[in-house]
Write a protein that holds these residues in place. Sequence first.
Motif, mmCIF file in Angstrom:
data_model
loop_
_atom_site.group_PDB
_atom_site.id
_atom_site.type_symbol
_atom_site.label_atom_id
_atom_site.label_comp_id
_atom_site.label_asym_id
_atom_site.label_seq_id
_atom_site.Cartn_x
_atom_site.Cartn_y
_atom_site.Cartn_z
ATOM 1 N N ARG A 48 21.009 -24.159 -13.556
ATOM 2 C CA ARG A 48 21.568 -25.503 -13.448
ATOM 3 C C ARG A 48 22.907 -25.570 -14.187
ATOM 4 O O ARG A 48 23.882 -26.131 -13.680
ATOM 5 C CB ARG A 48 20.591 -26.527 -14.028
ATOM 6 C CG ARG A 48 21.082 -27.969 -13.891
ATOM 7 C CD ARG A 48 20.085 -28.967 -14.458
ATOM 8 N NE ARG A 48 18.824 -28.933 -13.718
ATOM 9 C CZ ARG A 48 17.678 -28.517 -14.243
ATOM 10 N NH1 ARG A 48 17.632 -28.069 -15.496
ATOM 11 N NH2 ARG A 48 16.577 -28.535 -13.522
ATOM 12 N N GLU B 82 26.835 -25.990 -12.313
ATOM 13 C CA GLU B 82 27.720 -27.091 -12.684
ATOM 14 C C GLU B 82 29.122 -26.587 -12.991
ATOM 15 O O GLU B 82 30.105 -27.319 -12.835
ATOM 16 C CB GLU B 82 27.151 -27.836 -13.896
ATOM 17 C CG GLU B 82 25.885 -28.636 -13.571
ATOM 18 C CD GLU B 82 25.260 -29.253 -14.812
ATOM 19 O OE1 GLU B 82 25.757 -28.953 -15.928
ATOM 20 O OE2 GLU B 82 24.280 -30.015 -14.674
ATOM 21 N N TYR C 195 18.005 -29.053 -2.206
ATOM 22 C CA TYR C 195 19.366 -29.525 -1.927
ATOM 23 C C TYR C 195 19.839 -30.342 -3.122
ATOM 24 O O TYR C 195 19.102 -31.155 -3.691
ATOM 25 C CB TYR C 195 19.441 -30.386 -0.674
ATOM 26 C CG TYR C 195 20.841 -30.913 -0.458
ATOM 27 C CD1 TYR C 195 21.819 -30.110 0.108
ATOM 28 C CD2 TYR C 195 21.182 -32.198 -0.887
ATOM 29 C CE1 TYR C 195 23.115 -30.580 0.259
ATOM 30 C CE2 TYR C 195 22.482 -32.676 -0.730
ATOM 31 C CZ TYR C 195 23.446 -31.859 -0.157
ATOM 32 O OH TYR C 195 24.736 -32.318 -0.014
ATOM 33 N N ASN C 196 21.102 -30.083 -3.470
ATOM 34 C CA ASN C 196 21.751 -30.832 -4.542
ATOM 35 C C ASN C 196 23.247 -30.689 -4.315
ATOM 36 O O ASN C 196 23.708 -29.660 -3.820
ATOM 37 C CB ASN C 196 21.343 -30.274 -5.907
ATOM 38 C CG ASN C 196 21.862 -31.116 -7.059
ATOM 39 O OD1 ASN C 196 23.059 -31.078 -7.376
ATOM 40 N ND2 ASN C 196 20.964 -31.870 -7.686
ATOM 41 N N ASN D 171 25.460 -30.112 -6.394
ATOM 42 C CA ASN D 171 25.963 -28.964 -7.141
ATOM 43 C C ASN D 171 25.612 -27.632 -6.474
ATOM 44 O O ASN D 171 26.227 -26.607 -6.772
ATOM 45 C CB ASN D 171 25.405 -28.977 -8.567
ATOM 46 C CG ASN D 171 25.960 -30.131 -9.389
ATOM 47 O OD1 ASN D 171 27.079 -30.592 -9.136
ATOM 48 N ND2 ASN D 171 25.184 -30.605 -10.361
#
Length: 334
Positions: A196, A200, A299-300, A302
């Motif tokens: 994560r 980013e 899904y995101n 980022n």
Amino acid sequence: MSDQPFYKRTVFILFISVSFILGIWYFYPNYLEWTDSKNISYLEKPWYLTNMDNLELPNEVIENSNKEKIGGKYGTYGDSYGSLNTLFTGLAFAGLIISIILQGRELKATRKEMNDQKEVMREQKIESEKQNKILENQHQLIQKQFDESKKQAFLNQYYALLDQRQKILGSLVITKLDGSKLEGNEVIAEYVKGFRSLREQFDTDIHDDEYMNLAWDRLSKKLHKSYDYQLVSYFKFYRMFFSLIQKNDALSDSEKTLYINILKNFISVEEQLLLMWLGCFKKAYNILCCKYSLLSDIYNANLEPIGLKFYKVEAFGNSKTWKQAFEKNKKTEA
């Protein structure tokens, strides 16, 4: 005689008939001569000697007169043999007709025998086809039993591997600085935190697969105090599992799809995120994700840059969000 075949009876009758005719031919003149000698007791005297009863004729005259008389009769008898010639001609013709009839009967018998042989051969062919059908059914039954045994062996191995997966997951361990331990899904969650943070900071213009690989190695060294491959080995297990299903020839295509979908349901969202990370710098995992659409549940915003840079749309299955993202990216590049 009635029990004998037709041609044997016919030959016997012809033999008797010919023997009878030859007998007549041979004895007929003697019979005529004997009959004539009985009937001629005296010679008819000339008219001028009718009153001379006591007159003795010379033997020469008597002999000549007797021969003349008999010769006249035998001339007629000789002419009667012409009818015998006609009879023999008729018999020869009759023999020819009988021969033709016999040959016709033999041909008929031969044809009947050939037809019987054809019928026997036809029955043998039918019987052979039945035997072949039985053998084919037996072969199919044996093949079916063999396929079922292979399928059963696969199922045993399939469920054994699912249990093994759980054991491998439970064996994942990270010891933190304070001495506490992270195990199983907690280890995966710790790597997901690192991913994560990575996504980013990800920049598609300057970051590539080598950057993703170095980030993985740095996190592994940080968590394990050295390079550790426990997690990589765990995901390698998935590669082996999918290959086992795909290459099993005892399964139909629909059965393979079924077992693949069952296995996909065991892959958590956190595991999908780590597979996505591994696929950025390990080609084998990238192919695995694209082939079986293993990233369809994540899904995101980022994740879009990483997904668009390293993957094909097939990796995300039927996800409408990802399809729209790929279509938008395609238009932008155009």
